[in-house]
Structures are given as C-alpha cells and as structure tokens.
Design an enzyme around this catalytic site. Structure first.
Site, PDB file in Angstrom:
ATOM      1  N   GLU A 115       8.683   3.301 -23.645  1.00 59.46           N
ATOM      2  CA  GLU A 115       8.524   4.749 -23.838  1.00 59.46           C
ATOM      3  C   GLU A 115       8.705   5.209 -25.287  1.00 59.46           C
ATOM      4  O   GLU A 115       7.998   6.098 -25.748  1.00 59.46           O
ATOM      5  CB  GLU A 115       9.465   5.516 -22.903  1.00 59.46           C
ATOM      6  CG  GLU A 115       9.201   5.282 -21.411  1.00 59.46           C
ATOM      7  CD  GLU A 115       7.781   5.630 -20.959  1.00 59.46           C
ATOM      8  OE1 GLU A 115       7.066   6.330 -21.719  1.00 59.46           O
ATOM      9  OE2 GLU A 115       7.387   5.204 -19.859  1.00 59.46           O
TER      10      GLU A 115
ATOM     11  N   GLY B 235       2.000  12.077 -16.612  1.00 63.51           N
ATOM     12  CA  GLY B 235       0.998  11.032 -16.537  1.00 63.51           C
ATOM     13  C   GLY B 235       1.658   9.711 -16.235  1.00 63.51           C
ATOM     14  O   GLY B 235       2.873   9.565 -16.410  1.00 63.51           O
TER      15      GLY B 235
ATOM     16  N   ARG C  43       4.946  18.955 -10.994  1.00 59.78           N
ATOM     17  CA  ARG C  43       5.482  17.986 -11.958  1.00 59.78           C
ATOM     18  C   ARG C  43       6.961  18.276 -12.183  1.00 59.78           C
ATOM     19  O   ARG C  43       7.336  19.405 -12.545  1.00 59.78           O
ATOM     20  CB  ARG C  43       4.695  18.120 -13.260  1.00 59.78           C
ATOM     21  CG  ARG C  43       5.154  17.227 -14.363  1.00 59.78           C
ATOM     22  CD  ARG C  43       4.352  17.483 -15.634  1.00 59.78           C
ATOM     23  NE  ARG C  43       4.853  16.677 -16.729  1.00 59.78           N
ATOM     24  CZ  ARG C  43       4.497  16.847 -18.000  1.00 59.78           C
ATOM     25  NH1 ARG C  43       3.606  17.784 -18.309  1.00 59.78           N
ATOM     26  NH2 ARG C  43       5.000  16.080 -18.941  1.00 59.78           N
TER      27      ARG C  43
ATOM     28  N   TYR D  98      12.661   8.002 -24.987  1.00 63.70           N
ATOM     29  CA  TYR D  98      11.460   8.547 -25.621  1.00 63.70           C
ATOM     30  C   TYR D  98      11.727   8.911 -27.078  1.00 63.70           C
ATOM     31  O   TYR D  98      11.107   8.381 -27.990  1.00 63.70           O
ATOM     32  CB  TYR D  98      10.982   9.802 -24.870  1.00 63.70           C
ATOM     33  CG  TYR D  98      10.392   9.498 -23.518  1.00 63.70           C
ATOM     34  CD1 TYR D  98      11.208   9.240 -22.421  1.00 63.70           C
ATOM     35  CD2 TYR D  98       9.020   9.459 -23.322  1.00 63.70           C
ATOM     36  CE1 TYR D  98      10.675   8.968 -21.173  1.00 63.70           C
ATOM     37  CE2 TYR D  98       8.478   9.190 -22.072  1.00 63.70           C
ATOM     38  CZ  TYR D  98       9.300   8.942 -21.005  1.00 63.70           C
ATOM     39  OH  TYR D  98       8.776   8.661 -19.776  1.00 63.70           O
TER      40      TYR D  98
ATOM     41  N   GLN E 276       6.100   2.810 -10.547  1.00 65.09           N
ATOM     42  CA  GLN E 276       7.194   2.745 -11.516  1.00 65.09           C
ATOM     43  C   GLN E 276       8.345   3.628 -11.037  1.00 65.09           C
ATOM     44  O   GLN E 276       8.080   4.727 -10.553  1.00 65.09           O
ATOM     45  CB  GLN E 276       6.741   3.233 -12.904  1.00 65.09           C
ATOM     46  CG  GLN E 276       7.743   2.884 -13.999  1.00 65.09           C
ATOM     47  CD  GLN E 276       7.373   3.449 -15.380  1.00 65.09           C
ATOM     48  OE1 GLN E 276       6.374   4.144 -15.531  1.00 65.09           O
ATOM     49  NE2 GLN E 276       8.167   3.150 -16.376  1.00 65.09           N
TER      50      GLN E 276
ATOM     51  N   HIS F 253       0.088   3.652 -23.996  1.00 62.56           N
ATOM     52  CA  HIS F 253       0.752   2.646 -23.156  1.00 62.56           C
ATOM     53  C   HIS F 253      -0.146   1.413 -22.938  1.00 62.56           C
ATOM     54  O   HIS F 253       0.354   0.354 -22.542  1.00 62.56           O
ATOM     55  CB  HIS F 253       1.115   3.221 -21.788  1.00 62.56           C
ATOM     56  CG  HIS F 253       2.470   3.861 -21.713  1.00 62.56           C
ATOM     57  ND1 HIS F 253       3.632   3.202 -22.052  1.00 62.56           N
ATOM     58  CD2 HIS F 253       2.856   5.095 -21.291  1.00 62.56           C
ATOM     59  CE1 HIS F 253       4.666   4.015 -21.851  1.00 62.56           C
ATOM     60  NE2 HIS F 253       4.226   5.171 -21.400  1.00 62.56           N
TER      61      HIS F 253
ATOM     62  N   GLU G 192       0.722   5.523 -16.706  1.00 60.69           N
ATOM     63  CA  GLU G 192      -0.213   4.674 -17.452  1.00 60.69           C
ATOM     64  C   GLU G 192      -0.826   3.537 -16.637  1.00 60.69           C
ATOM     65  O   GLU G 192      -0.955   2.422 -17.139  1.00 60.69           O
ATOM     66  CB  GLU G 192       0.529   4.113 -18.673  1.00 60.69           C
ATOM     67  CG  GLU G 192       1.701   3.154 -18.361  1.00 60.69           C
ATOM     68  CD  GLU G 192       3.053   3.826 -18.183  1.00 60.69           C
ATOM     69  OE1 GLU G 192       3.086   5.006 -17.801  1.00 60.69           O
ATOM     70  OE2 GLU G 192       4.074   3.152 -18.427  1.00 60.69           O
TER      71      GLU G 192
ATOM     72  N   TYR H   7       4.790  13.276 -12.219  1.00 57.96           N
ATOM     73  CA  TYR H   7       4.895  13.071 -13.671  1.00 57.96           C
ATOM     74  C   TYR H   7       3.748  13.758 -14.406  1.00 57.96           C
ATOM     75  O   TYR H   7       2.767  14.189 -13.790  1.00 57.96           O
ATOM     76  CB  TYR H   7       4.889  11.575 -14.001  1.00 57.96           C
ATOM     77  CG  TYR H   7       6.113  10.878 -13.466  1.00 57.96           C
ATOM     78  CD1 TYR H   7       7.358  11.104 -14.040  1.00 57.96           C
ATOM     79  CD2 TYR H   7       6.038  10.029 -12.371  1.00 57.96           C
ATOM     80  CE1 TYR H   7       8.503  10.499 -13.535  1.00 57.96           C
ATOM     81  CE2 TYR H   7       7.173   9.412 -11.858  1.00 57.96           C
ATOM     82  CZ  TYR H   7       8.404   9.656 -12.447  1.00 57.96           C
ATOM     83  OH  TYR H   7       9.527   9.067 -11.954  1.00 57.96           O
TER      84      TYR H   7
ATOM     85  N   GLN I 103       2.980   5.788  -6.661  1.00 57.90           N
ATOM     86  CA  GLN I 103       3.689   5.854  -7.947  1.00 57.90           C
ATOM     87  C   GLN I 103       4.704   4.714  -7.899  1.00 57.90           C
ATOM     88  O   GLN I 103       5.770   4.854  -7.323  1.00 57.90           O
ATOM     89  CB  GLN I 103       4.355   7.222  -8.131  1.00 57.90           C
ATOM     90  CG  GLN I 103       5.340   7.310  -9.295  1.00 57.90           C
ATOM     91  CD  GLN I 103       4.752   6.948 -10.648  1.00 57.90           C
ATOM     92  OE1 GLN I 103       3.652   7.348 -10.978  1.00 57.90           O
ATOM     93  NE2 GLN I 103       5.459   6.137 -11.431  1.00 57.90           N
TER      94      GLN I 103
END
Ligand code: BES
Ligand code: ZN
Length: 626
Positions: free
Chosen positions: A340, A291, A577, A403, A163, A321, A293, A289, A161
């Site tokens: 986002e 998801g 999550r 978001y 990011q 995304h 992208e 998370y 992961q």
C-alpha cells in the site's frame, strides 16, 4: 479419520504460532496452511453461482508440490465451507478418496481443513487434489445483492472481495500471499448474466451462462476474484475498458476515459505492464472499498462517478498495484506497507504526470493530515511500518500508516538519492522481484545493497530501520505543503472572522482537495446560521464529489448542525464504501448527543451495506464503555 486427532494437529499448529519466542517475519501467522511441506501451483475451479440458495458450489482441483517428501497431511484454509468429498490422484493416475476433517474454528482465521494423503499416493512430488464443496451462508468474501441494490434493479449481483483473508471462504486453498498460483475457472451462471474474473476476460464473450477463464500469471490467493451480474462492456482504449451495469456504463466510460493514458504512462515510469489487458469493473454502491486491484480487472466503487474525473487518483492507485502488490507482493499481511505504501507513492508519481505537481501536493497534504490524526489515536506498536504482528484481523491493519507513512518513506528516499537514482532502483526492484513475494526484511536488505551502499553517506540502514520498526515519524521525515491548500485554510479563517464575504472566496477555481481542506480548517465556534450560509453558497450538502460530502458531513455531525442531518442521512444511503460512511457515523456517535440517532440511521441503512462495512460501523457505534 476422527475429528479428535484432527483437532489436535490444528491445535499444535495454533500453539506453535503463538508461543514463538522470537518473531519470524517469514511466517504467515494468518494462515493454517503448511506451506513448508506443500505448495499449490495451480487451481482449476468449476463453480455454479446459485442466486436463490446464495451459494457457490462445485469443485476446486489443486495442483500441488510436496516439498517435504515425508509429509503426509495437507492443511488448507477454509471458512464456513461445506466439504463433501476430496480425491487425490495416485500413482496410476486414478483419483482415490482421501480422508479429511476440520480442525478447530477460529473467529478470524477460519477453520483448517486437514487432508491425509492416501497410502498409495503418487510418489512424485507433484499431485492433484479435487475438493467438492459449497460455500456457507456467511461466506465473508461474498456479497449477494438482491436486484434492488443494483443500478438496474432487475437482476441480482454477486461479487467477491478476497483481500485480506477471505478467499478461504469461497475456495479451500493455501490462503497466504506467500504462495502464488495460476488458475483456470468454469463459472456457471443464470443465462442472462455475465461472469468476470481477475483473469483473461474476453469483452466479446457470448452470454451463454457458462464462462471460461484462465489466469496464466501466478498470483497470490487474495487476488482471485469473481463478479456476476447484468454486466456489459465499453472499450476505453486498446488494452482498457470498463465493465458495469448498462445504467452506469456511459457515466463510467466518461469518468474513466483517461485509463489507457494512465496505463501507457505507468508502463513508461515503472516498467512493462505484465498483465495483458487492464479493465475496470464498476460495482454496485455496497462495494466496501474505493478500489481493489484484482489483476487485469480492478474492482471500483461507483462513488468515483463524480462527473468531472476528480476522483481518478483511486484508479491510478489500483493500476499502480499492477507493479507494487500484484507483481511484487507482500509476503504476509504484516508487510502490507510494501503493497500500500509503495502503491500510494506510485499513485502520486502517476498523478503528477497526468495532472500536476500541485494536485499531487494537495493530496499529499490531506494524506499527511489523516496520518497525523491516526498517529494520535493508535497504539504505538501499530505505528511501525513493519510491526511484529502475530494475531488479530489483517483487515483491521488497514490504516493510514501503511499508506501514508509508507509513501513518506519512499518520498524521503527519493529526495535523499534524487529522482533519477531512485527511479532506477524502483525499476530494478520490480524486475528482480517480479512474480515473487517479499518481506520487509528482504526489502531492507535489497535497499541496503542496491541504494544505500551504492551512494554511501546519504541514508543509513539504521535510519530506514527507524521507519520500519519505530512508532511515529522520524524527525527528518518529509512534511508535504501546498500553497493552494494554505490559501484555502487562510480564507476559512478570514471568512469566520468577518474579513471576507463568501462570494469573495474563489471556490469556483478550487480543486475538490482545496474545498475539503477549507471545510477541515473552519474554526470550531461557528453558528448554525454561518454553517447554513456556507452550505448554501458552496452546495456542500449536495456535492457530487463523494469526498467533499464525506468531509462536510463529518463536520456537520461533529458540530451537531442539525439542519443538514437530512442530507447527511442521504449521504449515508447513497454510498456504501466504508471510508465514506463509517467516519460520519463515528462523528455522530462521538458528538455527545447523537449516538442514538446514529444507531437509528444505521438501522435504516444497514440493509444496503457490505458485511465489512457493517462491522466497521458497528465498532464505531459501540457504547463508549466498550
Ligand atoms: N488493496 C486495497 C484495498 C484493501 C486493503 C482491501 C486492505 C482489503 C484489505 C486497495 O488498493 C486500496 O488501497 N483501496 C483504497 C484506495 C485509495 C487508497 C486510493 C480504498 O479503498 O480506499
Ligand atoms: Zn491499495
């Protein structure tokens, strides 16, 4: 070269980042890389996945451009990497060893790797640099899962992961979204396992334990991704399919059967899909998370497997995304709303075509409520869409502001200019900035020129600046409404006042969103007996929809409804999550009597969680005085 000199260089960089009088929006304050002097164009990876040592080892060849001819020192981002040697191609094509050293560690940003180019370094602007390395035991991008934390229970699993700034913990590179790279990779794994990447996965690849990948489109470092496990594939459509463990394959194929349709609709709405295939990888439960992208291969939490397609808005989000984020990328983490917020807006446009305006309005209301709660609790400085951030952990910037406030800004513009003009604008934006990065300021200039000034008198530049730079919401911000949610809230009240009996509530025809809103609208003063009746009648403690579970168990914890604590703990163990578990722990910790219990439950479940999730729960469980 000696460490002292190296640290000095790194130190100078740190100081210059912090002592800026004026904030420089095009500077990435979360990377050590000297991208004004060198830029990476391509990376070749050759990595071995060693499950017993919990280590990736091998090499990365960086193809770089020297854009400042006088520059002789390359600075890369790393975190916990052990570098065993660096070679640079010189004029005659041979690779000669380069001197290198590490600068000072920073708890958030990691450690700069400083490389001196050899004296006979090729005078041309392009050069190659090979770095031999292995990852450290706490590589923040990697989660090494023992077999018991997978669906099958027989094989280990690893996923990355990257990011926001974790790519540097498994690849030494310029870890900033401002630099785009293509990549190739050779990944060596145990023979029986399959590797997949954010690249050209071939669904028919023979399982040999050596896998080759190419990513021909330039992407930012945070989108480089790898997963290895007992992974199999099922096609969903011509261009789409799902990878996961065999035990989950049927459920995943059923849940996400609409993915090809989504892709077709998205391409019609937003412009051609630029990435070839769009596949999903459903991970073990600890994926932190909903998801991620990763291009061509979104990484997805198994908590979406509700059995009724009710959580596929997350797929719509990750797919969207492919335009906002992967094609047009935020220049730095401070511009995250461009990724986002825009994606949340596109997600709702997709969901409107695939489902209905009503369903989208329900999601918008729930999002708006989360935003309002968030605005109440966070520092005004962080409430701007594009705050002047020059320190801190970019992961913690992930909040509802980017978001939902970002989405509201685009809805506001759509409303002001009309859908037709706005769609034209968005389409042109994706074309003009395809495979490029963009700051909030560049976006503002582009918006001004291509929308605000084209249709003058509707929205002024300074109105948009208020959205970008001021806290809270402008007074003319849209306020989402939903008749079905209003009805659900009214029924929650009517039931609690004895005006309605439970079997008169038409929950059978409700969406999961209406159910969540109903739960959130229950008045504070309900007896345990009443909560028990509700739980019994609506099956809240055993809901298959993870978002309903989340909403319910937050209330259970807030209200100290102990009869449901056993099921609450099951929820905490079923999902990893962060969004599904951390707020439940927080609600327990803050209810005035269950902080200790929350800690005990955490101690029991902790081994199942991802380090990012552990960090988030740990913050929630700190004593109030902290
Ligand atoms: N890119 C994000 C996840 C992310 C954000 C990872 C910031 C690291 C730092 C992803 O697209 C996302 O937004 N996921 C959401 C999905 C939801 C909004 C539909 C999530 O995980 O909840
Ligand atoms: Zn997102």
């Amino acid at each position: 070269m000696r460490r002292a000199t190296l640290s000095l260089t790194a130190f100078t960089i740190l100081i210059s980042a912090c002592s800026q009088d004026t904030y420089d929006p095009s500077h990435d304050y979360f990377s050590f890389a000297n991208t004004d002097q060198f830029v990476t164009r391509h990376i070749d990876l050759d990595l071995t996945v060693d499950f017993s040592a919990e280590q990736l080892h091998g090499n990365a060849i960086l193809h770089m451009d020297r854009i400042d001819p006088s520059a002789t020192e390359v600075i890369l981002d790393t975190r916990g990497l052990h570098i065993s040697g660096i070679h640079v191609a010189v004029a005659d094509g041979s690779m000669v060893p380069a001197e290198f050293g590490l600068g000072e560690d920073d708890a958030i940003e990691g450690t700069p790797l400083i490389i001196s180019l050899p004296a006979d370094f090729s005078p041309g602007s392009e050069f190659r640099m090979k770095i031999d390395y292995r990852t450290g035991p706490d590589a923040s991008a990697l989660q090494w899962l023992p077999p018991e934390l997978t669906a099958g229970g027989k094989h280990p699993f690893i996923f990355t992961q990257s990011q926001a700034i974790h790519a540097r913990s498994w690849i030494p590179l310029q870890d900033t979204p401002a630099v785009r790279i293509t990549y190739s990779a050779i990944i060596h794994t145990p023979r029986e396992l399959l590797a997949v990447m954010s690249a050209n996965n071939d669904p028919l690849t023979p399982r040999t334990g050596e896998y080759h990948f190419d990513m021909p489109q330039p992407i930012p470092s945070y989108l480089v991704a790898l997963a290895v496990g007992n992974i199999f594939f099922v096609p969903l459509g011509d261009q789409t399919g799902v990878y996961t463990e065999p035990e989950v394959l049927d459920a995943a194929a059923f849940e996400f059967s609409g993915t090809q349709d989504m892709l077709d609709i998205a391409s019609e709405l937003f412009g051609d899909y630029q990435w070839g295939r769009y596949d999903l990888l459903v991970l073990p439960p600890s994926f932190p998370y909903g998801g991620m992208e990763n291009p061509r291969l979104s990484f997805i939490t198994p908590s979406l497997l509700a059995g009724d397609h009710s959580l596929v808005s997350v797929i719509a989000h990750e797919l969207a995304h492919s335009w906002s984020g992967n094609l047009v990328t935020n220049a730095t983490w401070r511009d995250q709303w461009l990724n986002e917020g825009t994606t949340s807006y596109l997600e709702s446009r997709l969901m409107e075509v695939l489902y209905s305006k009503d369903r989208v309005d329900e999601e918008r209301v729930l999002g708006y409520e989360e935003l309002m709660l968030n605005i109440e609790t966070i520092d005004p400085v962080w409430q701007a869409l594009a705050p002047q951030l020059d320190s801190g952990d970019p992961d913690s910037f992930q909040g509802t502001i980017h978001y939902h406030k970002g989405q509201l800004l685009l809805e506001y513009l759509e409303h002001a200019f009309g859908r037709e003009s706005f769609d034209k604008f968005i389409g042109a934006y994706f074309e003009d900035f395809a495979f490029a990065t963009i700051t909030s300021e560049k976006f503002l200039d582009y918006l001004d020129e291509n929308l605000l000034q084209v249709h003058q008198g509707k929205v002024s530049r300074s109105q948009v600046e208020t959205w970008l730079y001021e806290p809270g919401l402008p007074s003319d911000a849209p306020v989402p409404t939903s008749a079905t949610l209003e009805q659900a809230a009214a029924m929650a009240l009517a039931w609690s006042q004895g005006e309605l009996v439970l079997n008169e509530i038409p929950t059978g025809s409700w969406s999961p969103q209406a159910m969540r809103h109903f739960i959130n609208s229950l008045p504070a003063e309900l007896s345990d007996d009443e909560l028990g009746q509700l739980d019994q009648a609506l099956g809240l403690s055993v809901a298959g929809n993870a978002e309903i579970g989340r909403t319910w168990f937050i209330q259970v914890a807030k209200r100290q409804y102990q009869a449901a604590y056993e099921n609450l703990e099951k929820h905490l163990n079923r999902y990893g999550r962060t969004r599904l578990v951390a707020p439940v722990y927080r609600a327990l910790a803050e209810n005035g009597s269950d902080l200790e219990l929350a800690r005990e439950m955490f101690a029991r479940a902790r081994g199942k969680y991802h380090p990012l999730t552990i960090a988030s729960i740990s913050r929630a469980l700190q004593p109030a005085s902290d």
